[in-house]
Write a protein that holds these residues in place. Structure first.
Motif, PDB file in Angstrom:
ATOM      1  N   ASP A 121       0.858  -1.188   0.000  1.00  0.00           N
ATOM      2  CA  ASP A 121       0.000   0.000   0.000  1.00  0.00           C
ATOM      3  C   ASP A 121       0.894   1.239   0.000  1.00  0.00           C
ATOM      4  O   ASP A 121       1.621   1.476   0.966  1.00  0.00           O
ATOM      5  N   GLU A 217      -3.841  -8.318   3.880  1.00  0.00           N
ATOM      6  CA  GLU A 217      -4.957  -7.438   3.540  1.00  0.00           C
ATOM      7  C   GLU A 217      -5.702  -6.994   4.792  1.00  0.00           C
ATOM      8  O   GLU A 217      -6.108  -5.834   4.911  1.00  0.00           O
ATOM      9  N   ARG A 221      -6.098  -3.119   5.916  1.00  0.00           N
ATOM     10  CA  ARG A 221      -7.429  -2.521   6.152  1.00  0.00           C
ATOM     11  C   ARG A 221      -7.491  -1.900   7.536  1.00  0.00           C
ATOM     12  O   ARG A 221      -7.991  -0.786   7.712  1.00  0.00           O
ATOM     13  N   ARG A 224      -5.404   1.307   7.647  1.00  0.00           N
ATOM     14  CA  ARG A 224      -6.044   2.437   6.959  1.00  0.00           C
ATOM     15  C   ARG A 224      -7.175   3.009   7.814  1.00  0.00           C
ATOM     16  O   ARG A 224      -7.329   4.231   7.919  1.00  0.00           O
ATOM     17  N   ARG A 225      -7.972   2.142   8.408  1.00  0.00           N
ATOM     18  CA  ARG A 225      -9.072   2.634   9.265  1.00  0.00           C
ATOM     19  C   ARG A 225      -8.513   3.396  10.457  1.00  0.00           C
ATOM     20  O   ARG A 225      -9.058   4.429  10.873  1.00  0.00           O
ATOM     21  N   PRO A 231     -10.887   2.569   3.045  1.00  0.00           N
ATOM     22  CA  PRO A 231     -10.415   1.191   2.881  1.00  0.00           C
ATOM     23  C   PRO A 231      -9.880   0.959   1.475  1.00  0.00           C
ATOM     24  O   PRO A 231     -10.353   1.562   0.529  1.00  0.00           O
TER      25      PRO A 231
END
Length: 231
Positions: A121, A217, A221, A224-225, A231
């Motif tokens: 990411d 993943e 996730r 990011r939250r 997301p």
């Protein structure tokens, strides 16, 4: 963005502008960054460069995270482009700074696997690592990361002890990544009570090589939250 600008004024502006942007890039504290930005605002207004004035106005209040070196480079490059053109130009602001992450785990293999999971990411960059809870507190103070991925079972101080210290000091978000913190279990509930944004379980065994495929993943996730990204 039309209208010629005074070439003599632009020539006088550039050295001072370069010095002020260099101060912004090197500013160690927020108050120093604000002082450098205030100087730049005064110069852009005095020179009548509307694009720079608007760009600087957008930095009040300072966004978080704020990448001072990237912003300073963009401001310096734009001033040089305006001076070369002799008239104002649209300002292209730099992209958002990557989220700065501290990875804390007593396993070197797990730290590597977490780095690899995060590298998928572009919003993330790992700025430091720690192998135990004591080192984690030192790295938190040194780097002030936007996010920490925190193990629970570690020497010196365990993850819950780190969370208790972090809860008092503040700074950044925390995501627990641990096989000891089963979601819904006692440790996970305590971690959330202490302020962890999420609890993500490790795959079976601390050295499992499939972290990137099976858990990467889920970790991305949760990360990011925790920092308010989509997301």
């Amino acid at each position: 963005m039309s209208g010629a600008l005074d070439p003599e004024l632009l020539a006088l502006l550039l050295p001072e502008w370069e010095a002020a942007t260099a101060s912004l890039a090197a500013a160690p504290e927020e108050r120093d960054r604000r002082r450098a930005l205030d100087a730049l605002r005064g110069m852009s207004a005095g020179a009548g460069i509307a694009s720079l004035t608007a760009a600087l106005r957008a930095l009040d209040p300072l966004p978080k995270p704020f990448d001072a070196p990237a912003t300073a480079a963009a401001l310096a490059a734009h001033a040089r482009a305006v001076a070369a053109a002799g008239h104002d130009l649209p300002f292209a602001s730099p992209g958002p700074a990557p989220v700065r992450i501290l990875v804390v785990d007593d396993s070197a293999m797990m730290r590597r696997l977490l780095r690899e999971a995060l590298s998928a990411d572009p919003a993330f960059t790992v700025v430091a690592e720690a192998a135990d809870g004591g080192e984690a507190l030192t790295r938190l103070a040194e780097h002030a990361p936007d996010l920490t991925l925190l193990d629970i079972e570690m020497p010196v101080l365990d993850g819950l002890a780190v969370l208790r210290e972090w809860a008092l000091r503040g700074g950044g978000a925390m995501v627990v990544v641990s096989s000891a913190a089963v979601p819904g279990g006692e440790v996970a509930v305590e971690a959330r009570r202490l302020g962890a944004s999420a609890v993500v379980g490790k795959p079976s065994g601390a050295f499992s090589p499939d972290l990137g495929e099976r858990q990467g993943e889920a970790i991305r996730r949760a990360a990011r939250r925790a920092v308010g990204l989509a997301p």
